[in-house]
Design an enzyme around this catalytic site. Structure first.
Site, PDB file in Angstrom:
ATOM      1  N   ASN A  95       0.982  -1.287  -0.139  1.00 21.02           N
ATOM      2  CA  ASN A  95       0.333   0.348   0.232  1.00 21.02           C
ATOM      3  C   ASN A  95       1.216   1.151  -0.038  1.00 21.02           C
ATOM      4  OD1 ASN A  95      -1.464   1.898   0.648  1.00 21.02           O
ATOM      5  ND2 ASN A  95      -2.046   1.376   2.437  1.00 21.02           N
ATOM      6  N   TRP A  96       0.754   1.899  -1.645  1.00 20.64           N
ATOM      7  CA  TRP A  96       1.861   3.146  -1.518  1.00 20.64           C
ATOM      8  C   TRP A  96       1.422   4.462  -0.434  1.00 20.64           C
ATOM      9  CZ3 TRP A  96       5.326   4.023  -5.968  1.00 20.64           C
ATOM     10  CH2 TRP A  96       5.846   2.907  -6.136  1.00 20.64           C
ATOM     11  N   LYS A  97       0.000   4.405  -0.042  1.00 21.57           N
ATOM     12  CA  LYS A  97      -0.736   5.296   0.296  1.00 21.57           C
ATOM     13  C   LYS A  97      -0.390   6.840  -0.565  1.00 21.57           C
ATOM     14  CE  LYS A  97       0.078   3.131   4.409  1.00 21.57           C
ATOM     15  NZ  LYS A  97       0.485   3.570   5.827  1.00 21.57           N
ATOM     16  N   HIS A 157      -9.157   0.749   5.386  1.00 25.20           N
ATOM     17  CA  HIS A 157      -7.802   1.126   5.640  1.00 25.20           C
ATOM     18  C   HIS A 157      -8.515   1.700   7.347  1.00 25.20           C
ATOM     19  CE1 HIS A 157      -3.502   1.931   6.917  1.00 25.20           C
ATOM     20  NE2 HIS A 157      -3.378   0.879   6.167  1.00 25.20           N
ATOM     21  N   GLU A 163      -6.323   3.934   8.483  1.00 23.20           N
ATOM     22  CA  GLU A 163      -6.576   5.640   7.938  1.00 23.20           C
ATOM     23  C   GLU A 163      -7.817   6.300   7.009  1.00 23.20           C
ATOM     24  OE1 GLU A 163      -3.025   5.482   6.206  1.00 23.20           O
ATOM     25  OE2 GLU A 163      -1.510   4.620   7.696  1.00 23.20           O
ATOM     26  N   GLU A 181      -5.261  -5.646  10.615  1.00 21.69           N
ATOM     27  CA  GLU A 181      -4.218  -4.580  10.724  1.00 21.69           C
ATOM     28  C   GLU A 181      -4.021  -3.422  11.958  1.00 21.69           C
ATOM     29  OE1 GLU A 181      -2.045  -3.323   6.990  1.00 21.69           O
ATOM     30  OE2 GLU A 181      -3.559  -2.082   7.683  1.00 21.69           O
ATOM     31  N   GLY A 227       3.377   1.629  11.052  1.00 29.13           N
ATOM     32  CA  GLY A 227       4.220   2.349  10.577  1.00 29.13           C
ATOM     33  C   GLY A 227       4.890   3.061  12.058  1.00 29.13           C
ATOM     34  N   SER A 251       3.559  -3.013  10.603  1.00 31.02           N
ATOM     35  CA  SER A 251       5.346  -2.807  10.224  1.00 31.02           C
ATOM     36  C   SER A 251       6.236  -3.716   9.809  1.00 31.02           C
ATOM     37  CB  SER A 251       5.616  -2.063  11.592  1.00 31.02           C
ATOM     38  OG  SER A 251       5.278  -0.700  12.560  1.00 31.02           O
ATOM     39  N   GLY A 294       2.827  -1.231   4.214  1.00 28.17           N
ATOM     40  CA  GLY A 294       2.665  -0.015   3.672  1.00 28.17           C
ATOM     41  C   GLY A 294       4.203   0.864   3.781  1.00 28.17           C
ATOM     42  N   GLY A 295       5.229   1.048   4.633  1.00 21.54           N
ATOM     43  CA  GLY A 295       6.300   1.746   4.577  1.00 21.54           C
ATOM     44  C   GLY A 295       7.733   1.129   3.707  1.00 21.54           C
TER      45      GLY A 295
END
Ligand code: PEP
Length: 254
Positions: free
Chosen positions: A11-13, A99, A101, A169, A175, A215, A236-237
């Site tokens: 997921n590049w957000k 998600h 967020e 998640e 993150g 993470s 994610g990251g």
């Protein structure tokens, strides 16, 4: 019961420009070198601005492309929104819905998430349905109650193994560099599996992929992916760098 094919989805957000396509090319090249065929699927979910470019670029490679959100309706006066059909037309094969967020920043409810997942299905796409508890909910001992309630309300009636993927998640793990212990992850994934088999029956409920997200990195991927009922990762990251993504996928390439 057929064991689900693992999926590692990135997921590049809100990251990435057209010039980021080089990272996608490096990922595709790396995957070609580790002969993953039949062992693991790999997906990148870039921002919507890059979907069509990434879909064209990844054609013929082992990377599939997904979207990060959609509107529930097929068309209409919804300025700035994208229908699932538009995302399919741009080359997405799946859409992340719910998600944390978006639940937090856009106030999306599980009812909204179910409508978006149903929209993904209507467009012939898979829905990656995200659920997870906050730190406070975990500390209050409410993790299983929160996750199972979110999931039962977020999964639309037509959810099946072929069109639905669950991503557990924990909000506090996203993150942060923190992850739950293996026993904690196993407990939540078992509860999700029980909910799925209760709804769909043993065969179908046993075949839905349940990803862990929060993470995930090359250094912890093998340990996380070895946990019972963990059928892959939502990343994610670490998905922003092809080398990290390849390091995570390597947990399945042995
Ligand atoms: C995510 O946001 O879906 C996620 C898992 O992020 P990270 O891997 O950066 O924790």
């Amino acid at each position: 019961m057929s064991k689900p094919m693992p999926l590692v989805a990135g997921n590049w957000k809100m990251h990435g420009l057209r010039s980021s396509v080089g990272e996608l090319a490096r990922l595709a090249e790396g995957l070609a070198g580790i002969s993953l065929q039949g062992r693991c699927e790999v997906m990148i979910c870039p921002p919507a601005t890059l979907l069509a470019q990434f879909a064209d670029q990844s054609a013929g490679t082992l990377v599939r492309i997904g979207a990060q959100n959609c509107h529930a309706e097929i068309s209409g006066a919804h300025t700035g929104e994208l229908a699932a059909e538009m995302l399919a037309d741009a080359g997405a094969s799946a859409i992340i819905v719910g998600h944390s967020e978006r639940r937090r920043e856009q106030g999306e409810t599980s009812g909204d998430v179910a409508a978006k997942a149903a929209a993904a299905h209507r467009a012939g796409l898979s829905a990656i349905v995200c659920v997870g508890e906050t730190q406070g909910e975990r500390e209050a001992g409410r993790t299983l109650a929160v996750v199972t309630e979110q999931l039962s309300r977020s999964l639309p009636d037509g959810a099946r193994p072929a069109n639905s993927i669950i991503a557990y998640e924990p909000v506090w793990a996203i993150g942060s560099g923190l992850t739950p212990g293996p026993g904690d992850i196993a407990e939540v994934h078992r509860a999700i599996r029980t909910l799925l088999t209760g709804r769909m029956g043993e065969e179908e409920g046993g075949s839905v992929r349940i990803l862990y997200g929060g993470s995930v990195k090359p250094a912890n991927a093998s340990q996380l992916m070895a946990i019972a009922n963990v059928d892959g990762a939502l990343v994610g990251g670490a998905s922003l760098k092809a080398s990290d993504m390849l390091g995570i996928v390597a947990a399945y390439a042995r």
